[in-house]
Design an enzyme around this catalytic site. Sequence first.
Site, PDB file in Angstrom:
ATOM      1  N   PHE A 104       0.852  -1.255  -0.079  1.00 14.75           N
ATOM      2  CA  PHE A 104       0.086  -0.015  -0.095  1.00 14.75           C
ATOM      3  C   PHE A 104       1.018   1.439   0.035  1.00 14.75           C
ATOM      4  O   PHE A 104       0.469   2.257  -0.157  1.00 14.75           O
ATOM      5  CB  PHE A 104      -1.133  -0.038   1.357  1.00 14.75           C
ATOM      6  CG  PHE A 104      -0.264   0.397   2.366  1.00 14.75           C
ATOM      7  CD1 PHE A 104       0.373  -0.198   3.335  1.00 14.75           C
ATOM      8  CD2 PHE A 104      -0.610   2.076   2.894  1.00 14.75           C
ATOM      9  CE1 PHE A 104       0.903   0.249   4.419  1.00 14.75           C
ATOM     10  CE2 PHE A 104       0.021   2.405   3.988  1.00 14.75           C
ATOM     11  CZ  PHE A 104       0.670   1.374   4.802  1.00 14.75           C
ATOM     12  N   LYS A 105       2.101   1.216   0.685  1.00 16.52           N
ATOM     13  CA  LYS A 105       2.864   2.267   0.553  1.00 16.52           C
ATOM     14  C   LYS A 105       3.032   3.019  -0.804  1.00 16.52           C
ATOM     15  O   LYS A 105       3.516   4.154  -1.035  1.00 16.52           O
ATOM     16  CB  LYS A 105       4.072   1.956   1.105  1.00 16.52           C
ATOM     17  CG  LYS A 105       3.975   1.706   2.509  1.00 16.52           C
ATOM     18  CD  LYS A 105       4.966   1.330   3.361  1.00 16.52           C
ATOM     19  CE  LYS A 105       4.803   1.253   4.770  1.00 16.52           C
ATOM     20  NZ  LYS A 105       4.334  -0.125   5.270  1.00 16.52           N
ATOM     21  N   ASP A 106       2.969   2.292  -2.014  1.00 13.95           N
ATOM     22  CA  ASP A 106       2.973   2.987  -3.367  1.00 13.95           C
ATOM     23  C   ASP A 106       2.148   4.029  -3.411  1.00 13.95           C
ATOM     24  O   ASP A 106       2.121   5.020  -4.169  1.00 13.95           O
ATOM     25  CB  ASP A 106       2.897   1.795  -4.371  1.00 13.95           C
ATOM     26  CG  ASP A 106       3.829   0.890  -4.630  1.00 13.95           C
ATOM     27  OD1 ASP A 106       5.160   1.327  -4.480  1.00 13.95           O
ATOM     28  OD2 ASP A 106       3.808  -0.490  -4.917  1.00 13.95           O
TER      29      ASP A 106
ATOM     30  N   LEU B 160       3.659   6.862  -1.982  1.00 14.04           N
ATOM     31  CA  LEU B 160       5.050   7.418  -2.499  1.00 14.04           C
ATOM     32  C   LEU B 160       5.265   7.564  -3.696  1.00 14.04           C
ATOM     33  O   LEU B 160       5.885   8.430  -4.149  1.00 14.04           O
ATOM     34  CB  LEU B 160       5.870   6.203  -1.914  1.00 14.04           C
ATOM     35  CG  LEU B 160       6.208   6.317  -0.431  1.00 14.04           C
ATOM     36  CD1 LEU B 160       6.913   5.100  -0.010  1.00 14.04           C
ATOM     37  CD2 LEU B 160       7.401   7.450  -0.259  1.00 14.04           C
TER      38      LEU B 160
END
Length: 469
Positions: free
Chosen positions: A111-113, A116
């Site tokens: 999920f960090k995409d 970011l």
Amino acid sequence: MRYISTRGSAPALDFEGATLAGLASDGGLYVPAAWPSLSSDEIAGLAGLSYADTAAAVMAPFVGEALTPEDLRELCVAAYGRFDHAAVTPLVQLDPSNWLLELFHGPTLAFKDVALQLLGLLFERFLSTRDTHLTVVGATSGDTGSAAIDALAGRAKVDIFMLHPAGRVSEVQRRQMTTVLSPNVHNIAIEGSFDDAQAMVKAMFAHQSFSGRFQLSAVNSINWARLMAQVVYYFYAAVRLGAPGRPVAFSVPTGNFGDVFAGYVAARMGLPVARLIVATNVNDILHRALSAGDYSVGTVTPTAAPSMDIQVSSNFERLLFDLHGRDGLALAATMRGFEETKRLAIPQAMIGQASELFTSARIDPDSMALAMRGAWENSGQLLDPHTAIGLAAAHAADLPADVPIVTLATAHPAKFPDAVERGTGQRPQLPARIGDLFDREERYETLPAELEAVEAYIAERAVPITADA
Ligand SMILES: *Cc1c(COP(=O)(O)O)cnc(C)c1O
């Protein structure tokens, strides 16, 4: 929109300043000076918008004058165009009251995409008009590192130094970082835990004779812009399940309290959130804090869900700020005490206030495995260990049957193939676009968990602030 520090003494910044700064100079975290709100009509108006258009609408009040609405929308279209699902963050129904919100369709499968990919573009945009070279320093328990590296690799005017705990991230996670060979990417394996790595990053920012020489910035979820980007999918999912007419609950596998704090922001903005379920593994500082007011640091136990193997949750400070009536100086004193003693007793009144929205659950490995197997056998869904912890917590929550519960699916199961195979007998396959990961060349440096050694390594490679800049 102006941004103020949770510790009350760093200068207020605009959105651009807060994005480039990361941590505030007084050791606090930046938060908006006031929470913006969306009316019921405005929330209803999000129905049917694309993900990028939803993102532009939800983030506009936070971005303020820093970008025109057209520029903001263009950046969202570019960031979310790299996801491999047309819905960007699709909902999958498991049973009559449980859904998964799949947040792992970005380039590095976590999920960090979502945050970011946008942050990389914001950096590039804001740096293009400045005489500044940014030195990004971060610590990762696995997924932040690969997502940040993908987002920043090869971008002009940025170097990224990423610390990960040696041997404590999965092989897929490590390779996703160390096989990116762009000259502006510097991977450092620290002989220690994630908390050691994160503490060193914090110490570097606070260490004036080091941090004064470089334009340091953070991509950990202490960076406000990341949390802002995560607020979007709470709106996107809830609107599809009937908001604003119908409240929706979310279960969030939690480590640094960033993702679930974004849900809190959505609620503060007016989204009808029935409940935010804070799901932890046996590293349960947040569960102890929210259920008993006991925010005290234990030792980190490595688990199958390494991105939640955390004992100090940086973003919890942002919630504490609101619980302290936004009195930064009072919170600064509280946090100084916490940093000295590693424990903080949260007053009952504050716990009571938090419990109007939050509940928490500590999920042990057996319950995690049970949830993983149940999702496979009953719904044909493979879950990664983090998501399985979220689903187990959703099952444990005592909510009325008519409240939809959305569990955030924070990683693709193929990021944790061994744990998924143990739980289900199925070995998940990496998506074709990164199927050659195990054949790629790796590059990284191993360093002891000593501030001096890491600072020296970075100082040798980073671009210093020039005297005339
Ligand atoms: C980072 C991460 C988490 C924890 O998110 P926080 O914002 O740190 O609470 C959970 N699951 C996965 C897969 C992650 O990468």
